[in-house]
Design a protein around this motif. Structure first.
Motif, PDB file in Angstrom:
ATOM      1  N   ILE A  34     113.850  98.170  41.316  1.00 37.44           N
ATOM      2  CA  ILE A  34     114.571  99.265  41.364  1.00 37.44           C
ATOM      3  C   ILE A  34     113.490 100.302  41.809  1.00 37.44           C
ATOM      4  CG2 ILE A  34     114.654 100.078  38.982  1.00 37.44           C
ATOM      5  CD1 ILE A  34     117.023 101.636  39.886  1.00 37.44           C
ATOM      6  N   GLY A  35     112.262 100.079  41.213  1.00 40.73           N
ATOM      7  CA  GLY A  35     111.139 101.138  41.273  1.00 40.73           C
ATOM      8  C   GLY A  35     110.521 101.174  42.824  1.00 40.73           C
ATOM      9  N   ALA A  36     110.477  99.758  43.512  1.00 41.04           N
ATOM     10  CA  ALA A  36     110.085  99.496  44.879  1.00 41.04           C
ATOM     11  C   ALA A  36     110.949  99.989  45.848  1.00 41.04           C
ATOM     12  CB  ALA A  36     109.640  98.007  44.914  1.00 41.04           C
ATOM     13  N   PHE A  37     112.232  99.868  45.519  1.00 41.05           N
ATOM     14  CA  PHE A  37     113.470 100.293  46.567  1.00 41.05           C
ATOM     15  C   PHE A  37     113.544 101.715  46.672  1.00 41.05           C
ATOM     16  CE2 PHE A  37     117.997 100.310  47.420  1.00 41.05           C
ATOM     17  CZ  PHE A  37     117.896  99.453  48.640  1.00 41.05           C
ATOM     18  N   ALA A  38     113.470 102.241  45.371  1.00 37.09           N
ATOM     19  CA  ALA A  38     113.393 103.722  45.371  1.00 37.09           C
ATOM     20  C   ALA A  38     112.314 104.419  46.175  1.00 37.09           C
ATOM     21  CB  ALA A  38     113.290 104.283  43.884  1.00 37.09           C
ATOM     22  N   GLN A  39     111.047 103.847  45.967  1.00 37.71           N
ATOM     23  CA  GLN A  39     109.817 104.328  46.499  1.00 37.71           C
ATOM     24  C   GLN A  39     109.955 104.415  48.037  1.00 37.71           C
ATOM     25  OE1 GLN A  39     106.264 102.210  45.785  1.00 37.71           O
ATOM     26  NE2 GLN A  39     104.956 104.057  46.382  1.00 37.71           N
ATOM     27  N   ILE A  40     110.666 103.148  48.684  1.00 33.53           N
ATOM     28  CA  ILE A  40     110.794 103.141  50.022  1.00 33.53           C
ATOM     29  C   ILE A  40     111.874 103.988  50.416  1.00 33.53           C
ATOM     30  CG2 ILE A  40     111.570 101.467  51.776  1.00 33.53           C
ATOM     31  CD1 ILE A  40     110.478  99.237  50.481  1.00 33.53           C
ATOM     32  N   GLY A  41     112.831 104.296  49.727  1.00 31.03           N
ATOM     33  CA  GLY A  41     113.647 105.144  50.138  1.00 31.03           C
ATOM     34  C   GLY A  41     113.538 106.363  49.943  1.00 31.03           C
ATOM     35  N   GLN A  42     112.310 106.890  49.235  1.00 30.36           N
ATOM     36  CA  GLN A  42     112.135 108.357  48.573  1.00 30.36           C
ATOM     37  C   GLN A  42     113.071 108.913  47.931  1.00 30.36           C
ATOM     38  OE1 GLN A  42     108.711 110.140  49.070  1.00 30.36           O
ATOM     39  NE2 GLN A  42     108.823 107.808  49.027  1.00 30.36           N
ATOM     40  N   VAL A  43     113.666 108.115  47.054  1.00 28.80           N
ATOM     41  CA  VAL A  43     114.901 108.751  46.122  1.00 28.80           C
ATOM     42  C   VAL A  43     114.461 108.387  44.603  1.00 28.80           C
ATOM     43  CG1 VAL A  43     116.697 108.350  47.700  1.00 28.80           C
ATOM     44  CG2 VAL A  43     116.140 106.482  46.074  1.00 28.80           C
ATOM     45  N   THR A  44     115.175 108.711  43.649  1.00 29.06           N
ATOM     46  CA  THR A  44     114.812 108.728  41.977  1.00 29.06           C
ATOM     47  C   THR A  44     115.760 107.506  41.704  1.00 29.06           C
ATOM     48  OG1 THR A  44     116.520 110.054  41.645  1.00 29.06           O
ATOM     49  CG2 THR A  44     114.596 111.076  41.861  1.00 29.06           C
ATOM     50  N   HIS A  45     115.073 106.738  40.562  1.00 30.52           N
ATOM     51  CA  HIS A  45     115.932 105.896  39.877  1.00 30.52           C
ATOM     52  C   HIS A  45     117.390 106.242  39.380  1.00 30.52           C
ATOM     53  CE1 HIS A  45     112.230 103.569  38.525  1.00 30.52           C
ATOM     54  NE2 HIS A  45     112.053 103.949  39.724  1.00 30.52           N
ATOM     55  N   ARG A  46     117.270 107.730  39.065  1.00 25.85           N
ATOM     56  CA  ARG A  46     118.509 108.203  38.472  1.00 25.85           C
ATOM     57  C   ARG A  46     119.722 108.432  39.883  1.00 25.85           C
ATOM     58  NH1 ARG A  46     119.088 114.490  36.029  1.00 25.85           N
ATOM     59  NH2 ARG A  46     121.409 114.430  35.931  1.00 25.85           N
ATOM     60  N   MET A  47     119.133 108.754  40.952  1.00 22.39           N
ATOM     61  CA  MET A  47     120.016 108.727  42.120  1.00 22.39           C
ATOM     62  C   MET A  47     120.661 107.355  42.373  1.00 22.39           C
ATOM     63  SD  MET A  47     121.311 110.782  44.161  1.00 22.39           S
ATOM     64  CE  MET A  47     120.242 112.318  44.137  1.00 22.39           C
ATOM     65  N   GLN A  74     119.513  95.512  52.010  1.00 24.67           N
ATOM     66  CA  GLN A  74     120.153  96.727  51.870  1.00 24.67           C
ATOM     67  C   GLN A  74     119.278  98.099  52.224  1.00 24.67           C
ATOM     68  OE1 GLN A  74     120.479  95.424  47.246  1.00 24.67           O
ATOM     69  NE2 GLN A  74     122.794  96.418  47.736  1.00 24.67           N
ATOM     70  N   LEU A  75     118.188  97.846  52.567  1.00 28.72           N
ATOM     71  CA  LEU A  75     117.292  99.149  53.153  1.00 28.72           C
ATOM     72  C   LEU A  75     118.144  99.954  54.182  1.00 28.72           C
ATOM     73  CD1 LEU A  75     113.666  97.861  52.927  1.00 28.72           C
ATOM     74  CD2 LEU A  75     114.858  99.608  51.335  1.00 28.72           C
ATOM     75  N   PRO A  76     118.761  99.247  55.417  1.00 32.05           N
ATOM     76  CA  PRO A  76     119.130  99.968  56.278  1.00 32.05           C
ATOM     77  C   PRO A  76     120.520 100.742  55.629  1.00 32.05           C
ATOM     78  CG  PRO A  76     118.993  97.653  57.029  1.00 32.05           C
ATOM     79  CD  PRO A  76     118.569  97.660  55.519  1.00 32.05           C
ATOM     80  N   ARG A  77     121.245 100.299  54.615  1.00 33.30           N
ATOM     81  CA  ARG A  77     122.350 101.064  54.047  1.00 33.30           C
ATOM     82  C   ARG A  77     121.509 102.553  53.223  1.00 33.30           C
ATOM     83  NH1 ARG A  77     127.670 100.403  53.212  1.00 33.30           N
ATOM     84  NH2 ARG A  77     128.580 101.490  51.383  1.00 33.30           N
ATOM     85  N   LEU A  78     120.555 101.810  52.821  1.00 30.91           N
ATOM     86  CA  LEU A  78     119.919 102.959  51.714  1.00 30.91           C
ATOM     87  C   LEU A  78     119.511 103.993  52.826  1.00 30.91           C
ATOM     88  CD1 LEU A  78     118.491 104.187  49.219  1.00 30.91           C
ATOM     89  CD2 LEU A  78     116.520 102.869  49.784  1.00 30.91           C
ATOM     90  N   HIS A  79     118.755 103.631  53.760  1.00 26.53           N
ATOM     91  CA  HIS A  79     118.334 104.743  54.709  1.00 26.53           C
ATOM     92  C   HIS A  79     119.433 105.405  55.408  1.00 26.53           C
ATOM     93  CE1 HIS A  79     114.062 102.603  55.555  1.00 26.53           C
ATOM     94  NE2 HIS A  79     114.281 103.289  54.611  1.00 26.53           N
ATOM     95  N   ARG A  80     120.724 105.057  55.782  1.00 26.36           N
ATOM     96  CA  ARG A  80     121.778 105.787  56.237  1.00 26.36           C
ATOM     97  C   ARG A  80     122.128 106.624  55.402  1.00 26.36           C
ATOM     98  NH1 ARG A  80     126.005 103.200  60.304  1.00 26.36           N
ATOM     99  NH2 ARG A  80     123.915 103.725  61.498  1.00 26.36           N
ATOM    100  N   ILE A  81     122.364 106.435  54.107  1.00 27.36           N
ATOM    101  CA  ILE A  81     122.749 107.194  52.762  1.00 27.36           C
ATOM    102  C   ILE A  81     121.860 108.433  52.878  1.00 27.36           C
ATOM    103  CG2 ILE A  81     123.252 107.473  50.567  1.00 27.36           C
ATOM    104  CD1 ILE A  81     124.121 104.568  50.327  1.00 27.36           C
ATOM    105  N   VAL A  82     120.590 108.220  52.873  1.00 28.18           N
ATOM    106  CA  VAL A  82     119.797 108.893  52.753  1.00 28.18           C
ATOM    107  C   VAL A  82     119.763 110.175  53.947  1.00 28.18           C
ATOM    108  CG1 VAL A  82     117.159 109.834  52.681  1.00 28.18           C
ATOM    109  CG2 VAL A  82     118.150 107.821  51.245  1.00 28.18           C
ATOM    110  N   ALA A  83     119.783 109.558  55.051  1.00 30.89           N
ATOM    111  CA  ALA A  83     120.005 110.317  56.170  1.00 30.89           C
ATOM    112  C   ALA A  83     121.357 111.299  56.261  1.00 30.89           C
ATOM    113  CB  ALA A  83     120.002 109.584  57.345  1.00 30.89           C
TER     114      ALA A  83
END
Length: 269
Positions: free
Chosen positions: A3-16, A44-53
């Motif tokens: 979760i830490g590596a995934f959060a870092q790439i997406g620039q989001v928090t663990h809580r989010m 799952q990174l494309p979905r993460l990026h779309r959510i962030v965008a």
């Protein structure tokens, strides 16, 4: 991926990420049954990026879920984007006004080396139904209190005698310059039937009014009004309707404790 590596790439928090998991927006690829740690698959990174965008565009989770849902119609997406565009337009207009106000205050402080004598806010004014009297004060008669005060007293006596009211509600005066002098509408908020001695006056709602507070005797209210209109002129605002005075506290005869809100409906240029 942890979760830490995934959060870092997406620039989001663990809580989010946990919040999105709970809402069903982005569930982990795996949750350890022993320690509960979450891990994600790189796919799952494309979905993460779309959510962030979409979050950066200002969409809420409900709208994002609808946008990401399989088979969402382009018309629905266009509607959501148009709505968001309208919201951003309003936010931009508000930010522009606030920036202008900050710059104006800075210019005043740099020039005068002091703060403005009053503070004004803008707000909407609700519609009010008044038990009121309308009085025209001739041009040559400059002392309004000698006319306005007795009008309030007379209306108050009628309402108290008829309804036994211990406290009269929201005393308001509306002032308008007319050809013969100053027209004043004086009264109290009232939801009863019409009675002899006053008229029913319906004050319309006002979407935008510049307001400030005057403390103390009414003999100094003219200076506060002048300061309010000077501030309006600095901001490029002009009166759009007759001004109002709301007497929030008016108890002592010497007026030392009086609190009056000055309300000027405005048009912003």
């Amino acid at each position: 991926m942890s979760i830490g590596a995934f959060a870092q790439i997406g620039q989001v928090t663990h809580r989010m990420l946990r919040h999105w998991d709970q809402s069903g927006l982005l569930t982990p690829a795996h949750i350890d049954e022993f320690n509960g740690s979450r891990s994600y698959d790189p796919s799952q990174l494309p979905r993460l990026h779309r959510i962030v965008a979409l979050r950066q565009l200002g969409f809420g989770l409900e709208d994002i879920s609808a946008i990401l849902a399989e088979g969402i119609e382009t018309d629905r997406l266009a509607t959501l984007l148009r709505r968001r565009r309208a919201e951003l337009d309003r936010e931009h207009a508000l930010a522009t006004v606030r920036l202008s106000d900050v710059e104006r205050r800075l210019r005043f402080i740099e020039k005068e080396k002091t703060m403005s004598s009053i503070e004004i806010i803008t707000k909407d004014l609700p519609a009010v139904r008044l038990a009121a009297r309308t009085i025209t004060v001739p041009v040559q008669q400059t002392e309004l209190p000698g006319v306005v005060g007795p009008a309030f007293e007379e209306i108050g006596k009628i309402l108290t005698a008829e309804h036994g009211r211990g406290k009269l509600e929201r005393p308001i005066a509306i002032y308008e310059e007319v050809e013969d002098g100053t027209k004043a509408v004086v009264g109290y908020a009232y939801d009863g039937d019409a009675l002899d001695g006053f008229d029913i006056v319906e004050l319309p709602a006002v979407p935008d009014a510049a307001c400030t507070v005057h403390l103390g005797p009414m003999k100094g209210v003219k200076d506060t009004w002048l300061a309010l209109h000077a501030e309006m002129a600095e901001r490029g605002w002009s009166p759009s309707a007759p001004c109002r005075e709301l007497y929030i506290r008016a108890e002592r005869e010497d007026q030392s404790d009086w609190v009056t809100e000055l309300q000027q409906p405005v048009t912003r240029e």
